[in-house]
Design a protein around this motif. Structure first.
Motif, PDB file in Angstrom:
ATOM      1  N   ARG A   1       0.860  -1.176   0.000  1.00 14.93           N
ATOM      2  CA  ARG A   1       0.000   0.000   0.000  1.00 14.93           C
ATOM      3  C   ARG A   1       0.899   1.228   0.000  1.00 14.93           C
ATOM      4  NH1 ARG A   1      -2.851  -3.661  -0.720  1.00 14.93           N
ATOM      5  NH2 ARG A   1      -4.874  -4.187   0.230  1.00 14.93           N
ATOM      6  N   PRO A   2       0.595   2.222  -0.829  1.00 20.94           N
ATOM      7  CA  PRO A   2       1.444   3.427  -0.864  1.00 20.94           C
ATOM      8  C   PRO A   2       1.308   4.254   0.404  1.00 20.94           C
ATOM      9  CG  PRO A   2      -0.523   3.735  -2.204  1.00 20.94           C
ATOM     10  CD  PRO A   2      -0.524   2.288  -1.786  1.00 20.94           C
TER      11      PRO A   2
ATOM     12  N   GLU B   1       0.471   7.559   1.955  1.00 25.69           N
ATOM     13  CA  GLU B   1      -0.483   8.492   1.363  1.00 25.69           C
ATOM     14  C   GLU B   1       0.108   9.870   1.074  1.00 25.69           C
ATOM     15  OE1 GLU B   1      -4.886   7.891   2.463  1.00 25.69           O
ATOM     16  OE2 GLU B   1      -3.819   7.527   4.343  1.00 25.69           O
ATOM     17  N   ARG B   2       0.789  10.467   2.051  1.00 29.98           N
ATOM     18  CA  ARG B   2       1.309  11.820   1.886  1.00 29.98           C
ATOM     19  C   ARG B   2       2.820  11.810   2.090  1.00 29.98           C
ATOM     20  NH1 ARG B   2      -3.258  11.879   4.608  1.00 29.98           N
ATOM     21  NH2 ARG B   2      -2.122  11.631   6.569  1.00 29.98           N
TER      22      ARG B   2
ATOM     23  N   LYS C   1       5.490   8.221  -7.668  1.00 28.41           N
ATOM     24  CA  LYS C   1       4.372   8.062  -8.606  1.00 28.41           C
ATOM     25  C   LYS C   1       4.082   6.588  -8.866  1.00 28.41           C
ATOM     26  CE  LYS C   1       2.864  12.159  -9.895  1.00 28.41           C
ATOM     27  NZ  LYS C   1       1.430  12.551  -9.805  1.00 28.41           N
TER      28      LYS C   1
ATOM     29  N   GLY D   1       2.215   5.017  -6.117  1.00 31.27           N
ATOM     30  CA  GLY D   1       0.817   5.426  -6.033  1.00 31.27           C
ATOM     31  C   GLY D   1       0.497   6.358  -4.879  1.00 31.27           C
ATOM     32  N   CYS D   2       1.508   7.099  -4.388  1.00 34.95           N
ATOM     33  CA  CYS D   2       1.279   8.048  -3.296  1.00 34.95           C
ATOM     34  C   CYS D   2       0.241   9.090  -3.723  1.00 34.95           C
ATOM     35  CB  CYS D   2       2.582   8.737  -2.909  1.00 34.95           C
ATOM     36  SG  CYS D   2       3.866   7.604  -2.342  1.00 34.95           S
ATOM     37  N   LYS D   3      -0.771   9.304  -2.881  1.00 36.40           N
ATOM     38  CA  LYS D   3      -1.884  10.189  -3.253  1.00 36.40           C
ATOM     39  C   LYS D   3      -1.484  11.658  -3.257  1.00 36.40           C
ATOM     40  CE  LYS D   3      -5.647   7.178  -1.708  1.00 36.40           C
ATOM     41  NZ  LYS D   3      -6.787   7.021  -0.756  1.00 36.40           N
ATOM     42  N   GLU D   4      -0.635  12.065  -2.327  1.00 37.50           N
ATOM     43  CA  GLU D   4      -0.245  13.466  -2.223  1.00 37.50           C
ATOM     44  C   GLU D   4       1.275  13.568  -2.138  1.00 37.50           C
ATOM     45  OE1 GLU D   4      -1.445  17.512   0.280  1.00 37.50           O
ATOM     46  OE2 GLU D   4      -2.185  15.558   0.922  1.00 37.50           O
TER      47      GLU D   4
END
Length: 428
Positions: free
Chosen positions: A118-119, A121-122, A146, A149-152
């Motif tokens: 799981r990436p 997140e921030r 990228k 898959g990091c969201k921010e």
């Protein structure tokens, strides 16, 4: 460069040579602590003030957005754009291969275990911009973020004298679809990403190299945010035997030295003749470098080690644990199994560190200051978490039940045992 013969050095002297401690480390730590405390108390106000104080720039906004990034990126020279595109593709290709699903393992009949990625997140990426602008670091950090898959993705980089960013940095931002670049450098950028301010979001993990203040700030915020690794001034160790080419070795040592005055360029050689010729080549090449004053000071703080053979050379290298290790030898394949501690390795006379720094595909964000003994360089794995899963069916519960009950009872944890027993009773 001072020359030492390994056989004449005591263990204590070797350890001292491999130490990266600097006299004013305590002063750097104290100043970094003050900066972090100020950012915590005063947020954006402190960031504006530090930018004025350290970068000599008065900002009206702490960031630039998509449209301004795009217009700055358009100024990039065609040849640099093409080079960045090639580097991007190679780095992306190498890092994309690292993201692989793992198999589900049946440890015993009816008991399945596995891991999934799981990436984070921030994430916060620090892109240095002091004495040298480093779009390559942006690529090395942004691409695996990228792919993971990091969201921010929060980008901090010090502003140039015009209060903007370099067109190279801007172009990389367009490739990575980055919408904001925060114009903040130094320890204050690390503090802002770790703590969050009215303008900057707090991140979960901070990445990126920097000067000693950046490095110290990353260490200090580890109780509130994760970091990629401890990292200090850049370094290279070159192992050279009689098959090495002195002009190549000198160029590699100077390439490292021009990073900063506190960089280290170490030569470990089995040949006194090669070492002597490398020194001559350094003197010849140094005078032609635009950053010769910086490189000269770094070279002055570096040294040469003479060894009896390549095995001894590798033993010293493993104690030093270099960020970059270059094997300037036609026998490099024989040395690979002997490497225990190194951030990234460059094999043979035709593989300069510069290739990995920019475009071969491997990551150049690497552990320094002997941290290669315990840390790896940045990869896609650095931007993800591995979560374990397990599933028991009725057969699996029966097979594993007695084992868990016995161990739980042995540890005096009755509730743990009951969690198994109550299910077994239900099944029966």
């Amino acid at each position: 460069m001072k020359i030492y013969n390994l056989k004449n050095l005591t263990k204590q002297e070797i350890n001292k040579l491999c130490s990266r401690s600097i006299a004013d480390d305590d002063l750097v730590k104290s100043r970094a602590e003050d900066i972090i405390a100020n950012v915590k108390s005063n947020g954006d106000e402190a960031l504006f003030s530090y930018t004025q104080q350290f970068d000599k720039v008065t900002l009206t906004s702490l960031y630039i957005g998509t449209s301004e990034i795009g217009s700055i990126a358009e100024q990039i020279p065609a040849e640099v754009k093409s080079a960045i595109d090639t580097a991007y593709q190679n780095i992306y290709t190498f890092h994309a291969s690292q993201l692989k699903p793992e198999e589900k393992i049946e440890t015993m009949p009816g008991v399945k275990c596995w891991r999934e990625s799981r990436p984070i997140e921030r994430v916060g990426l620090y892109i240095p911009g002091g004495t040298a602008v480093l779009p390559s670091t942006f690529l090395m950090l942004g691409i695996p973020a990228k792919i993971a898959g990091c969201k921010e993705i929060v980008i901090c980089s010090p502003p140039q004298s015009d209060g903007k960013i370099n067109c190279y940095i801007a172009y990389v931002a367009t490739l990575l679809n980055i919408e904001k670049i925060y114009l903040i450098g130094g320890a204050q950028a690390i503090a802002a990403m770790a703590l969050g301010t009215a303008t900057l979001p707090k991140v979960d993990k901070i990445f990126g190299p920097g000067n000693r203040y950046v490095t110290e700030a990353k260490k200090l915020v580890q109780n509130i945010v994760a970091i990629d690794m401890p990292a200090g001034p850049s370094e290279v160790l070159v192992i050279a035997d009689e098959t090495a080419i002195p002009s190549f070795v000198a160029a590699d040592l100077l390439a490292q030295a021009e990073h900063g005055t506190d960089s280290q360029s170490i030569l470990v050689s089995t040949s006194n003749k090669i070492a002597t010729n490398v020194v001559k080549e350094i003197e010849k090449q140094l005078v032609k470098l635009p950053r010769k004053e910086i490189a000269a000071q770094a070279i002055e703080n570096s040294y040469i080690i003479l060894t009896e053979n390549l095995t001894e050379a590798m033993q010293f290298s493993n104690i030093y644990a270099p960020e970059h290790l270059i094997l300037a030898s036609e026998s490099y394949e024989n040395l690979i199994p002997l490497i225990i501690n190194a951030g990234s390795v460059f094999l043979g006379n035709l593989t300069p560190e510069s290739a990995g720094d920019y475009a071969s595909g491997t990551n150049h964000t690497l552990p320094t200051s002997s941290y290669a003994k315990a840390y790896s360089g940045v990869s896609v794995d650095t931007f993800i978490k591995k979560i374990t899963f397990q599933h028991l069916n009725s057969n699996g519960l029966k097979n594993i039940g007695t084992t868990v009950e016995t161990l739980a009872e042995a540890e005096g944890l009755q509730a743990h045992k009951n969690a198994i027993s109550i299910r077994l009773t239900k099944l029966n």
